[in-house]
Design a protein around this motif. Structure first.
Motif, PDB file in Angstrom:
ATOM      1  N   PRO A  20      33.234  45.765  41.800  1.00  0.00           N
ATOM      2  CA  PRO A  20      33.023  45.116  40.636  1.00  0.00           C
ATOM      3  C   PRO A  20      31.649  44.809  40.321  1.00  0.00           C
ATOM      4  CG  PRO A  20      34.870  43.964  41.634  1.00  0.00           C
ATOM      5  CD  PRO A  20      34.155  44.847  42.691  1.00  0.00           C
ATOM      6  N   PRO A  21      31.037  44.599  39.074  1.00  0.00           N
ATOM      7  CA  PRO A  21      29.570  44.326  38.956  1.00  0.00           C
ATOM      8  C   PRO A  21      29.292  42.949  39.471  1.00  0.00           C
ATOM      9  CG  PRO A  21      30.995  44.123  36.963  1.00  0.00           C
ATOM     10  CD  PRO A  21      31.852  44.712  37.712  1.00  0.00           C
ATOM     11  N   ALA A  23      28.222  39.319  39.801  1.00  0.00           N
ATOM     12  CA  ALA A  23      28.809  38.036  39.303  1.00  0.00           C
ATOM     13  C   ALA A  23      27.962  37.449  38.471  1.00  0.00           C
ATOM     14  CB  ALA A  23      29.387  37.098  40.175  1.00  0.00           C
ATOM     15  N   SER A  29      33.646  35.969  42.745  1.00  0.00           N
ATOM     16  CA  SER A  29      33.992  37.450  42.815  1.00  0.00           C
ATOM     17  C   SER A  29      35.514  37.499  42.884  1.00  0.00           C
ATOM     18  CB  SER A  29      33.599  38.194  44.154  1.00  0.00           C
ATOM     19  OG  SER A  29      34.119  39.489  44.206  1.00  0.00           O
ATOM     20  N   ARG A  31      38.960  40.337  42.523  1.00  0.00           N
ATOM     21  CA  ARG A  31      39.696  41.752  42.212  1.00  0.00           C
ATOM     22  C   ARG A  31      41.153  41.542  42.625  1.00  0.00           C
ATOM     23  NH1 ARG A  31      37.218  46.791  45.483  1.00  0.00           N
ATOM     24  NH2 ARG A  31      37.832  45.697  47.333  1.00  0.00           N
ATOM     25  N   PHE A  94      38.966  36.670  34.151  1.00  0.00           N
ATOM     26  CA  PHE A  94      37.598  36.542  33.831  1.00  0.00           C
ATOM     27  C   PHE A  94      37.344  35.876  32.552  1.00  0.00           C
ATOM     28  CE2 PHE A  94      33.709  38.130  31.668  1.00  0.00           C
ATOM     29  CZ  PHE A  94      32.738  38.541  32.609  1.00  0.00           C
ATOM     30  N   LEU A 106      30.346  42.596  28.770  1.00  0.00           N
ATOM     31  CA  LEU A 106      30.522  42.102  29.948  1.00  0.00           C
ATOM     32  C   LEU A 106      31.839  42.109  30.592  1.00  0.00           C
ATOM     33  CD1 LEU A 106      28.208  38.811  30.231  1.00  0.00           C
ATOM     34  CD2 LEU A 106      28.000  41.164  31.265  1.00  0.00           C
ATOM     35  N   ASP A 109      32.999  46.189  31.052  1.00  0.00           N
ATOM     36  CA  ASP A 109      32.230  46.765  32.086  1.00  0.00           C
ATOM     37  C   ASP A 109      33.016  46.068  33.458  1.00  0.00           C
ATOM     38  OD1 ASP A 109      30.526  48.199  30.422  1.00  0.00           O
ATOM     39  OD2 ASP A 109      28.781  46.872  30.922  1.00  0.00           O
ATOM     40  N   PHE A 110      33.106  44.946  33.465  1.00  0.00           N
ATOM     41  CA  PHE A 110      33.857  44.271  34.594  1.00  0.00           C
ATOM     42  C   PHE A 110      35.401  44.901  34.830  1.00  0.00           C
ATOM     43  CE2 PHE A 110      36.862  41.268  36.269  1.00  0.00           C
ATOM     44  CZ  PHE A 110      36.431  40.847  37.548  1.00  0.00           C
ATOM     45  N   THR A 111      36.133  44.902  33.596  1.00  0.00           N
ATOM     46  CA  THR A 111      37.424  45.220  33.427  1.00  0.00           C
ATOM     47  C   THR A 111      37.520  46.595  34.295  1.00  0.00           C
ATOM     48  OG1 THR A 111      38.097  43.911  31.974  1.00  0.00           O
ATOM     49  CG2 THR A 111      39.618  45.941  32.589  1.00  0.00           C
ATOM     50  N   ALA A 114      36.600  46.770  37.840  1.00  0.00           N
ATOM     51  CA  ALA A 114      37.620  46.062  38.846  1.00  0.00           C
ATOM     52  C   ALA A 114      38.972  46.602  38.852  1.00  0.00           C
ATOM     53  CB  ALA A 114      37.967  44.575  38.295  1.00  0.00           C
TER      54      ALA A 114
END
Length: 290
Positions: A20-21, A23, A29, A31, A94, A106, A109-111, A114
Motif C-alpha cells: 500500500p502507499p 500512510a 497501515s 491490508r 479507509f 487517494l 490509489d490506496f484501494t 491494497a
C-alpha cells in the motif's frame, strides 16, 4: 479531513499485491486478507464500497463478506464506525471525506495498491436535506451535490479505465425513488439522485461491449440514520421503511445477475412507470397524496 485506515485481524491474502502507499499523517497501515472459510476453488474478487460506516454501505459490506470470496476496501466519514464495520467484514477501512480535494484519487490509489484491480464499485454514500428549497442554505445545496453526484462520478472516472482495460467489472450506483418521481421538501436531493440515475443510463450505453456493467439500484425508504442526519425524521406511515439488508441483497443480486436497474421494494417501479407514461395523472395523484 485526515485520511485514516486500519487493519482488521485476518489471514494472509491468497495472492501477491503491491505494498500500500505511504500512510497519510496520523494514519495506520492497513491490508486485509481472504476471509476465513472461503471456498478455495473460487476466485477472490475485489470491491470498493463507499458510505460503508453505516446504513446500506455497511449492509453491503457484511453481505459480501458472508460470501467469503471478496477482498474489500470500505470508506466513510466516521472512522470509529467504519473501523467496526471493517472488523466485522474482514475488510480494510479507509476513512475519508470524498468531497475533499484529491480524496477520491487517494482512495482509488490506496484501494488498487491494497487489494489490486477493482472488480466492483458500490457507490453507497449519500446525504440529504429536508425542508423548503427557499430556506435551504447554499452550503447544504453544495454538500448534497458534492456527496451524491460529484464524489461518485469522480470515483467512477478514476476506476473505470482499469475495468475497461481488464474487460470486466461492475459499477453500482445507489439512487433513490426521489430521483425518479421527485419528493416534496427534498427538491435538491431529488435533483441529485435524478442526475445519478441519468448518468447510470448514459454510462451504460457508453460501456456496451466493454465487459463492464452499470447497475442503478433504486431504494425507497430505508431504515438507516439518513433521516436523522438530514435534520428531519421519517414520520409517514407508508411506505414502511425496509431494512438496509434488503437493499444489500438487491445489490448482490444485481451484481450476480448483471441487472441494470433494481427497485427496492419491487413495487416502486409502478409510480415511476406511471409518471413516465401518464405524467399529468401522476402529478394529480402526487399533489393529492404527497
Amino acid at each position: 479531513m485526515a485520511h485514516a485506515f486500519s487493519r482488521p485481524r485476518t489471514s494472509p491474502r491468497p495472492r501477491s499485491l503491491a505494498a500500500p502507499p505511504a500512510a497519510a499523517p496520523g494514519a495506520d497501515s492497513a491490508r486485509t486478507g481472504h476471509r476465513p472459510g472461503a471456498p478455495a476453488t473460487t476466485r477472490t474478487r475485489t470491491a470498493l464500497i463507499t458510505g460503508a460506516s453505516s446504513g446500506i454501505g455497511a449492509a453491503v459490506a457484511r453481505r459480501l463478506a458472508a460470501e467469503g470470496t471478496w477482498e474489500m476496501v470500505l470508506t466513510g466519514r466516521d472512522p470509529a464506525r467504519l473501523r467496526a464495520v471493517a472488523e466485522d467484514a474482514a475488510a480494510t477501512a479507509f476513512a475519508a471525506d470524498l468531497t475533499d480535494p484529491g480524496a477520491g484519487r487517494l482512495l482509488a490509489d490506496f484501494t488498487q495498491a491494497a487489494v489490486g484491480p477493482v472488480d466492483l464499485l458500490v457507490a453507497g454514500a449519500g446525504v440529504g436535506w429536508a425542508g423548503d428549497f427557499r430556506e435551504m442554505p447554499q452550503r447544504s445545496i453544495d454538500e448534497v451535490f458534492a456527496v451524491d453526484v460529484l464524489a461518485p462520478l469522480r470515483l467512477v472516472r478514476l476506476l473505470l479505465p482499469g475495468m475497461v482495460a481488464a474487460g470486466t467489472g461492475r459499477v453500482v450506483l445507489v439512487g433513490s425513488l426521489a430521483g425518479c418521481v421527485g419528493v416534496r421538501g427534498e427538491a435538491v436531493y431529488s435533483a441529485a439522485k435524478a442526475a445519478l440515475g441519468t448518468f447510470a443510463d448514459a454510462l451504460r450505453y457508453e460501456l456496451r461491449d466493454t465487459g463492464v456493467g452499470v447497475s442503478h439500484v433504486v431504494p425507497g425508504v430505508v431504515d438507516t440514520p439518513f433521516f436523522e442526519r438530514r435534520g428531519s425524521p421519517y414520520r409517514r406511515s407508508r411506505p414502511r421503511p425496509v431494512p438496509p439488508e434488503r437493499v444489500a441483497d438487491a445489490i448482490r443480486d444485481a451484481v450476480g445477475r448483471g441487472r441494470d436497474e433494481v427497485y427496492v421494494p419491487g413495487w416502486l417501479r409502478l409510480p415511476c412507470r406511471v409518471r413516465g407514461a401518464a405524467p399529468g395523472l401522476y402529478r394529480r395523484l402526487a399533489g393529492r397524496f404527497g
